[in-house]
Scaffold this motif. Structure first.
Motif: not given
Length: 409
Positions: A354-359, A389-399, A402-408
């Protein structure tokens, strides 16, 4: 005095900071420093509120600090005093219209704008954009409220025995209909209006939406610049800075030699600064700043190096400037999502999808799957999902845990 001050700050921090802020109402730079100290002590400084604010800064029952009504820019102190006095006399304001009716003679357009955009009406459950939204008549809610207040004030000022409305509730002017809230994309503009009336960002900061980029691609703030220049001057060393900021003003000037250069005023969470773009830098970055929208979110990479004019001094030299809105796409290779095999359930999968499809976006997604009990891990790149990739995506995953990180890149 120092001992007493330390005691008050330790045992009554909200009251201590509120008193300090009230003593510096006319010194915005000092207020910003005190508010930064408040944040370090996990004390929130809240927007002014018609039902809770006094004239100056006050501590709330929850231990936060409420901005004073007298601190709103271009807002008459007599109006602020009237709001507080009426509240103390007849109780809290039940809603927007109760407020307007009780203070109708003072409710002109400018007064209402000050209260709306400073956030003083937020507790009534209305969004600030609703006041700009058209009603059934085609006029905005703000237009109708101004007219409503004027009509109500005229009725109050007239002879009650000859009043058109008198005390008959059913004959009083109808309250304007409040338009439904429609989410807007440019919340940043509302924050800039808030700063216009309050002098700073309180409810949020325009850079909040770029928290992911700031965490991963910056190493400094504007507040650090003077100290870093001082360090480099003393040590005769070069330092590299990367920081995120908003441009608040942009001016093109002409030097005595006839060449154009630009002055950019920038600001972040901590402070403000002025950068000069000369020669090729001016030409290169002119398209970023020379636009109708003054407030542009940017990522600055710069060196602190010897000054061209005086080799004994060090200065900030701009290496590159890019739009913060492009950083994620240009500099993030993928978003890595960490999955504990013990977490994997139908509910977990449903929430994740659901989160991935929303972003949806262009950034690839990879999964780092691990099992603590069996001590194994594996990584796999998704062939189905790409995200923005955005802070909103990270926040919604955390809610959803689910944890995520950025690969540069």
């Amino acid at each position: 005095m120092a001992f007493q001050t330390a005691y008050l700050k330790a045992h009554y921090p909200s009251e201590f900071f509120a008193a300090n802020l009230s003593c510096n109402l006319d010194k915005m730079d000092e207020i910003k420093k005190i508010i930064a100290d408040c944040k370090k002590h996990h004390i929130a400084v809240l927007n002014p509120d018609v039902n809770e604010s006094g004239l100056e800064f006050t501590a709330t029952k929850k231990g936060d600090i409420r901005f004073g009504l007298a601190g709103i820019k271009t807002f008459g102190k007599n109006v602020a005093e009237a709001i507080v006095a009426e509240r103390e006399k007849s109780g809290v304001y039940k809603d927007l219209f109760d407020f307007v009716e009780r203070l109708a003679p003072m409710m002109n357009r400018h007064t209402l704008e000050c209260l709306i955009y400073s956030g003083s009406f937020d507790s009534f459950g209305l969004k600030r954009t609703q006041f700009e939204s058209p009603t059934a008549s085609g006029e905005t809610l703000l237009d109708l409220i101004v007219k409503y207040a004027l009509g109500y004030a005229k009725d109050q000022a007239g002879d009650m025995s000859m009043s058109l409305f008198g005390d008959m509730e059913e004959l009083k002017p109808p309250r304007p209909e409040i338009p439904e809230y429609v989410p807007v994309e440019n919340e940043v503009e509302l924050l800039h209006r808030e700063k216009e009336f309050v002098g700073m960002y309180l409810s949020a900061h325009p850079l909040d939406r770029y928290a992911l980029e700031i965490e991963n691609f910056t190493n400094s703030t504007i507040e650090d610049i003077p100290e870093r220049i001082k360090e480099c001057t003393e040590k005769k060393a070069v330092a590299h800075l990367s920081l995120a900021a908003f441009s608040t003003d942009f001016t093109v000037k002409t030097s005595m030699s006839g060449k154009q250069y630009s002055i950019v005023h920038i600001e972040d969470f901590t402070s403000s600064y002025e950068i000069h773009l000369m020669g090729k830098s001016h030409e290169k970055y002119l398209p970023i700043f020379n636009r109708e929208e003054k407030n542009v979110a940017i990522l600055i990479n710069a060196d602190i190096d010897k000054s061209f004019r005086n080799p004994e001094e060090y200065e900030l030299r701009i290496i590159s400037i890019s739009l913060l809105s492009n950083v994620a796409e240009d500099m993030i290779r993928e978003i890595k999502i960490y999955v504990d095999s013990a977490q994997v359930t139908p509910e977990f999968r449903k929430n994740l999808v659901k989160v991935l499809r929303a972003h949806k976006g262009k950034t690839p997604v990879s999964f780092a799957i691990y099992d603590k009990k069996k001590s194994y891990s594996a990584e796999v790149t998704s062939g189905k999902f790409t995200v923005e990739a955005s802070q909103l995506l990270s926040d919604e995953l955390e809610e959803v845990g689910i944890k995520c990180s950025v690969v540069k890149k």
